[in-house]
Design an enzyme around this catalytic site. Sequence first.
Site, PDB file in Angstrom:
ATOM      1  CE  LYS A 245     -46.296  18.866  -2.018  1.00  0.00           C
ATOM      2  NZ  LYS A 245     -47.564  18.898  -1.270  1.00  0.00           N
ATOM      3  NE  ARG A 269     -51.121  11.377  -0.597  1.00  0.00           N
ATOM      4  CZ  ARG A 269     -50.152  12.231  -0.902  1.00  0.00           C
ATOM      5  NH1 ARG A 269     -48.941  11.781  -1.175  1.00  0.00           N
ATOM      6  NH2 ARG A 269     -50.377  13.532  -0.929  1.00  0.00           N
ATOM      7  CD  GLU A 298     -50.160  17.876  -4.002  1.00  0.00           C
ATOM      8  OE1 GLU A 298     -51.098  18.227  -3.251  1.00  0.00           O
ATOM      9  OE2 GLU A 298     -49.587  16.774  -3.892  1.00  0.00           O
TER      10      GLU A 298
END
Length: 304
Positions: A245, A269, A298
């Site tokens: 990731k 977020r 992302e």
Amino acid sequence: MHFKDVALSFENIERESSRIEITKLFSQLINQSTAHEAQMITYLSLGLLRAPYEGSLFNFAEKNAVKTIADVLGMTERTAKEHAKKVGDLGSLLLEGSWQHEKDLTLTQVYHHLCHFSAISGEGSQEEKSAYLQSLLKQVDPLSACYIVRIIIGKLRLGFSDMTVIDALSWSVTGDKSLRDVLEHAYNISADIGLIALRLKEGGVEAIEKMKITVGIPIRPAAAERLPTAADIIKKLGPCVAQPKLDGFRLQVHLDKHTSHAKLWFFSRNLLDMSAMFPDLAADIKQLDVTSVIFEGEALAYDE
């Protein structure tokens, strides 16, 4: 409803240590209010003017608040600062004051004053805000002034979160927390606690149950649960896939192309509106062949 009634309720909540009693006290305040008043009370109880994604920054330095309060009380800044430490905070310092005010402002009037205060910006804004706040404080009683200042400087000290508000909304209808799951679900898909209060007061539980995901209002993000080891993760999930990731900036994207002028939102977020920060992403996303869409991922900066 007068703002002093809200301030008195906040004072009673602040003095209470029992979570259940705090919930009951807040539910009583909600029951005494109209739908729009409940919406304002809900925001103000969390130190907000509106949902976080719409922005509620007062942008007023605490040192300027000291000067403003000193002027209201007729003392020097140094004396005001010293006394504030003794009594606990700047809000409590105002409780020691005494001044004439012609009439008690309503909750709605104080709320609109706070919105105007928040909107003051540009060169000389701190001085203008100080003068405006001083005028506002002199129009209310000391207890109301105490909570107005605490809201502005972000130190309300009521000791509860949005989940307590959810419980209180349930108590206001049923006298217990039995509606928590229904209300929390509505809040999860429509992250505006004031809107939840408004809908509940206007249409009851049925209106809450009918609430749906809305483009332009963020969905509360689910956070991953931490476990101590990879083995613990496999044990909990069962067979699964692990992927590398790249850690970027989590964005929740909302796109609405129902009109000729596409509307696009990027929420962080923490559900802050970051729409202006990613012009390159915005240009590409607006080209998507959809009428409306909500997705997340992302945002990554990279060297091509």
